[in-house]
Write a protein that holds these residues in place. Structure first.
Motif, PDB file in Angstrom:
ATOM      1  N   LEU A 201       1.566   9.050 -16.171  1.00 28.49           N
ATOM      2  CA  LEU A 201       0.198   8.547 -14.837  1.00 28.49           C
ATOM      3  C   LEU A 201      -0.947   8.823 -15.312  1.00 28.49           C
ATOM      4  CD1 LEU A 201       2.032  10.638 -12.275  1.00 28.49           C
ATOM      5  CD2 LEU A 201       2.380   7.675 -12.729  1.00 28.49           C
TER       6      LEU A 201
ATOM      7  N   CYS B  38       4.207   3.698  -8.642  1.00 29.30           N
ATOM      8  CA  CYS B  38       3.399   5.501  -8.977  1.00 29.30           C
ATOM      9  C   CYS B  38       2.883   4.195  -7.029  1.00 29.30           C
ATOM     10  CB  CYS B  38       2.072   5.581  -9.517  1.00 29.30           C
ATOM     11  SG  CYS B  38       1.202   3.911 -10.408  1.00 29.30           S
TER      12      CYS B  38
ATOM     13  N   CYS C  88      -2.739   9.689  -7.920  1.00 32.25           N
ATOM     14  CA  CYS C  88      -1.688   9.467  -8.288  1.00 32.25           C
ATOM     15  C   CYS C  88      -0.125   9.363  -8.416  1.00 32.25           C
ATOM     16  CB  CYS C  88      -2.366   8.408  -9.946  1.00 32.25           C
ATOM     17  SG  CYS C  88      -1.023   6.753 -10.251  1.00 32.25           S
TER      18      CYS C  88
ATOM     19  N   LEU D  89       3.865   9.509  -8.658  1.00 35.43           N
ATOM     20  CA  LEU D  89       5.007   9.484  -9.264  1.00 35.43           C
ATOM     21  C   LEU D  89       6.442   8.849  -7.844  1.00 35.43           C
ATOM     22  CD1 LEU D  89       7.240   8.210 -11.953  1.00 35.43           C
ATOM     23  CD2 LEU D  89       8.342   9.882 -11.790  1.00 35.43           C
TER      24      LEU D  89
END
Length: 287
Positions: free
Chosen positions: A21, A53, A106, A108
């Motif tokens: 990420l 995401c 950010c 998942l």
């Protein structure tokens, strides 16, 4: 150049997903409507693979009177760090990174087992709902009472949540991070049976802000597992530890001190906290 291969999150460890990420190429695919702040649905590609995401840019945060402007993304990451420190893994891998609209959180994307049913309906495997409204004065077996609510028809119903160990862990985590917004829509039952909590921007305030739908265990003794986790958190939050160094990048010194105080209060009482009466105890809207 071949398209990245979509990889299921379960094939990567949490540490690998954090790297994925943080370092991958972030591409916005759409916007998630209905949120009070900007929430963007994205893909992130890294070393020929791709995952989905959520990206919440700081620039899209709506100012709040009781939280400093531009700090919600950092609080989401701090909540993830505490979740990982418990060993429970209750929050999806979350990072702070630059993106198409500037720095932001950010996280998942979690494919839920109840895309059409939500937390108040059975999941794809037929597991019972997490939340419900019942007409009885007392919760039935397997349920914990939260509060009475007025129905659209002008009647009264009892809001209950499942007596579920996954929810109970989340209730402990919320008490630790001082979650001011634990709504039903923030509970994500995953297809593998795990339960995740999301939307942790209004956390870690130095003042008591705990607002949640998970009051069913209020005043009850913590489980033996929770006692062990609280003790471990207390040690991990000692001055100079790696966790405290990381948290200092995300929240203030006063908020870290208040975090220690909440963990110590849980350790001393050995019980789930109860509503203080000085702050609305249930978020609005509750779902």
């Amino acid at each position: 150049m071949p398209a990245p291969e979509r990889v299921p999150s379960r094939s990567l460890t949490a540490t690998e997903l954090v790297t994925f990420l943080a370092e991958g190429r972030l591409t916005v695919r759409g916007r998630i409507r209905g949120a009070s702040n900007a929430v963007l649905y994205c893909t992130v590609a890294h070393e020929g693979e791709e995952v989905t995401c959520v990206y919440k840019p700081v620039a899209g945060e709506r100012p709040l009177w009781d939280f400093p402007d531009g700090t919600l993304a950092q609080r989401e990451v701090a909540a993830y760090e505490i979740s990982e420190a418990t060993g429970w893994g209750l929050i999806p891998p979350t990072v702070l990174r630059d993106g198409p609209y500037g720095e932001g959180m950010c996280q998942l994307w979690i494919e839920t087992a109840a895309e059409d049913n939500g937390p108040d309906g059975p999941d794809a495997d037929g597991r019972p709902p997490l939340l419900a409204l019942v007409e009885d004065e007392e919760p039935g077996e397997g349920w914990k009472a939260v509060a009475f609510a007025e129905t659209e028809e002008g009647g009264r119903a009892l809001l209950v949540h499942a007596d579920d160990p996954r929810l109970r862990r989340l209730a402990v985590l919320d008490a630790v991070i001082n979650n001011g917004d634990r709504k039903g829509g923030h509970l994500l039952p995953a297809s593998d049976g795990r339960l995740y909590g999301i939307d942790h921007g209004v956390t870690f305030n130095a003042d008591d802000k705990l607002r949640t739908l998970l009051w069913g265990w209020a005043g009850e003794p913590l489980t033996a597992e929770a006692v062990e986790v609280v003790d471990r958190l207390g040690a991990a939050l000692a001055p100079g530890t790696a966790l405290v160094t990381r948290l200092a990048e995300l929240i203030t010194a006063a908020e870290i001190a208040a975090l220690r105080g909440r963990v110590e209060a849980l350790r001393v009482s050995g019980k789930h906290p109860e509503p203080s009466g000085e702050w609305p105890s249930i978020p609005w809207p509750p779902v």
